[in-house]
Motif scaffolding. Structure first.
Motif, PDB file in Angstrom:
ATOM      1  N   LEU A  13       0.694  -1.156   0.107  1.00  0.00           N
ATOM      2  CA  LEU A  13      -0.428  -0.360  -0.330  1.00  0.00           C
ATOM      3  C   LEU A  13       0.943   1.115   0.096  1.00  0.00           C
ATOM      4  CD1 LEU A  13      -2.710   1.496  -0.274  1.00  0.00           C
ATOM      5  CD2 LEU A  13      -2.343   1.024   2.817  1.00  0.00           C
ATOM      6  N   SER A  16       2.607   1.248  -3.577  1.00  0.00           N
ATOM      7  CA  SER A  16       1.822   2.171  -4.281  1.00  0.00           C
ATOM      8  C   SER A  16       1.442   3.403  -4.336  1.00  0.00           C
ATOM      9  CB  SER A  16       0.663   0.936  -5.039  1.00  0.00           C
ATOM     10  OG  SER A  16      -0.502   1.017  -3.672  1.00  0.00           O
ATOM     11  N   LYS A  17       1.363   4.036  -3.022  1.00  0.00           N
ATOM     12  CA  LYS A  17       0.433   5.008  -2.947  1.00  0.00           C
ATOM     13  C   LYS A  17       1.515   6.030  -3.252  1.00  0.00           C
ATOM     14  CE  LYS A  17      -2.780   6.143  -2.722  1.00  0.00           C
ATOM     15  NZ  LYS A  17      -4.387   6.431  -2.749  1.00  0.00           N
ATOM     16  N   TYR A  42      -2.196  -4.759  -2.319  1.00  0.00           N
ATOM     17  CA  TYR A  42      -3.099  -4.179  -2.178  1.00  0.00           C
ATOM     18  C   TYR A  42      -2.940  -3.946  -0.242  1.00  0.00           C
ATOM     19  CZ  TYR A  42      -1.599  -8.875  -0.089  1.00  0.00           C
ATOM     20  OH  TYR A  42      -0.637 -10.216   0.514  1.00  0.00           O
ATOM     21  N   GLU A  43      -4.625  -4.070   0.078  1.00  0.00           N
ATOM     22  CA  GLU A  43      -4.977  -3.161   1.647  1.00  0.00           C
ATOM     23  C   GLU A  43      -4.611  -4.068   2.401  1.00  0.00           C
ATOM     24  OE1 GLU A  43      -7.254  -0.260   1.900  1.00  0.00           O
ATOM     25  OE2 GLU A  43      -6.935   0.892  -0.062  1.00  0.00           O
ATOM     26  N   VAL A  63      -5.380  -2.276  -4.486  1.00  0.00           N
ATOM     27  CA  VAL A  63      -4.377  -0.682  -4.441  1.00  0.00           C
ATOM     28  C   VAL A  63      -5.673   0.045  -5.454  1.00  0.00           C
ATOM     29  CG1 VAL A  63      -3.421   1.578  -3.977  1.00  0.00           C
ATOM     30  CG2 VAL A  63      -2.736  -0.953  -2.664  1.00  0.00           C
ATOM     31  N   HIS A  64      -5.286  -0.138  -7.128  1.00  0.00           N
ATOM     32  CA  HIS A  64      -5.936   0.367  -8.211  1.00  0.00           C
ATOM     33  C   HIS A  64      -5.673  -1.099  -9.044  1.00  0.00           C
ATOM     34  CE1 HIS A  64      -2.121   2.877  -6.735  1.00  0.00           C
ATOM     35  NE2 HIS A  64      -3.174   3.498  -6.964  1.00  0.00           N
ATOM     36  N   LEU A 300      -1.390   4.490   4.233  1.00  0.00           N
ATOM     37  CA  LEU A 300      -1.512   5.253   3.287  1.00  0.00           C
ATOM     38  C   LEU A 300      -1.043   6.525   3.036  1.00  0.00           C
ATOM     39  CD1 LEU A 300      -4.499   5.417   1.448  1.00  0.00           C
ATOM     40  CD2 LEU A 300      -5.342   6.428   2.844  1.00  0.00           C
TER      41      LEU A 300
END
Length: 408
Positions: A13, A16-17, A42-43, A63-64, A300
């Motif tokens: 997470l 990717s963020k 993924y979260e 996540v996306h 996040l």
């Protein structure tokens, strides 16, 4: 705007963020997002909540969307690990032996479950929960119901998986060496509430006891407690905390102590390397000390903060730790730090007996943490109280007729 190659180690997470933020902030250089798992980022909260309860599909945790990475020109390398960092050469080496140069590097390597190193720990049927694959395997073990499940550790993961096991129709025994669940996270006062909640839902809660070993012929059949009791078990879940994945950083000579040490901008001891998420032990100027936070919100928020810092933006990462949990019919959110020794008083607003209340942890009359239980839309006000660091009369905190916004 810097160009070049930015490498993110950890398709998590936070990682990717960070990649998303780099593109949003106008970075047009090369972005490589490298992850050991074959699952796209993924979260983790659904792994012990909606996905484990079979209430949410696997895809909801991602996540996306699957095509996001190609659309945003992010090179997603899955099933590959980074084996070494060459700081002098500004290069990482992959498990495929491929060297990749970097201009800036982000470590978002997360953490790994602590293992119970006791006799019988290699038996089948003993589960740890960290990855999507772990959750899928555990759900398969719990979903038939009618199993004897033993959970070792009454932290957040232990309590959430115990609740999921009960909701799947299993018999559950929860073993915890501390005098209350969540003792290190919220202290005995609120820990006692969670003990009562699980007992009401049929969990056999055994406190002040640890796990001394496991019995079984290939497959686990019993758990032996530190008090000598044998608890029958078809399934065991171990949730005794995690360790930050710092090997890469240590081998590269970065400063490490309970995580990768970073400053308030999430920069490591190397000016071209940053760290975010579970692995980062960051200086938080609001708290005036270092803190390593293992919760979802830190990943996040930390990934984007690190991305902006990598771009040369001024960053002060002073987020208040935040966490949420759902167990049976109890939903809660928590802000701040409420470990024993961090506070000297707990004040309640609302009805603790019906589990609709806000709890405030105070130190020297100042709010250091707050938990809203089955009460919603108050997180901003609670965090404002923590940030204000103003002494507040306990009677005003407890008075439901005094708006929280008036106290900050």
């Amino acid at each position: 705007m810097p160009e070049g190659t930015f490498v993110i180690v950890g398709a998590s997470l936070a990682g990717s963020k960070a990649a998303e933020t780099l593109r949003e902030e106008g970075f047009s250089g090369r972005i490589l997002l490298i992850g050991e798992e074959i699952e796209r980022p993924y979260e983790r909260p659904p792994l012990s909540k909606g996905f484990l309860l079979d209430k949410e599909p696997r895809e909801k945790a991602h996540v996306h969307e699957s095509d996001w990475y190609d659309k945003h020109d992010v090179e997603l390398r899955l099933g590959v690990s980074v084996t070494a960092i060459d700081r002098a050469g500004h290069e990482v080496r992959l498990s495929t032996k491929e060297p990749i140069g970097y201009d800036k590097l982000l470590l978002a390597t997360g953490a790994s479950p602590r293992r119970l190193e006791v006799p019988g720990s290699k038996l089948q049927g003993i589960h740890y929960l960290r990855t999507m694959a772990d959750a899928a395997k555990l759900k398969q073990a719990l979903a038939p119901g009618g199993r004897r499940v033993v959970v070792a550790g009454a932290g957040w993961i232990g309590l959430e998986t115990a609740a999921a096991a009960r909701e799947h129709g299993n018999d559950v025994t929860l073993i915890e060496p501390e005098p209350a669940p969540l003792h290190a996270a919220v202290g005995p006062e609120l820990g006692g509430m969670f003990a009562e909640l699980h007992r009401e839902h049929g969990v056999d809660l055994r406190l002040d006891q640890g796990v001394a070993g496991f019995w079984g012929a290939g497959q686990v059949s019993a758990v032996v407690t530190s008090g000598g009791a044998e608890v029958p078990a078809d399934v065991v879940i171990v949730g005794i905390g995690v360790r930050p994945n710092t090997r890469l950083a240590e081998d590269a000579g970065l400063e490490v102590s309970d995580g990768v040490l970073v400053d308030q901008s999430l920069q490591t001891s190397d000016p071209d390397i940053y760290a975010a998420g579970d692995v980062a032990n960051a200086y938080n100027p609001l708290l005036g000390r270092r803190i390593r936070v293992e919760h979802w919100a830190n990943a996040l928020d930390g990934g984007p903060a690190a991305a902006r810092a990598m771009l040369g933006r001024p960053v002060v990462y002073d987020r208040i730790p935040y966490f949420f949990s759902d167990q049976y019919d109890l939903g809660m959110e928590m802000s701040g730090v409420a470990s024993p020794g961090e506070y000297d008083e707990v004040v309640y607003r609302g009805d603790a007996a019906t589990r609709e209340f806000i709890a405030f942890w105070l130190s020297g009359g100042r709010v250091v943490a707050g938990m809203n239980v089955n009460v919603w839309d108050v997180t901003d006000e609670i965090q404002a109280l923590i940030r204000s660091s103003r002494p507040i009369a306990p009677a005003r905190l407890a008075d439901p007729n005094t708006p929280l916004a008036d106290l900050a």
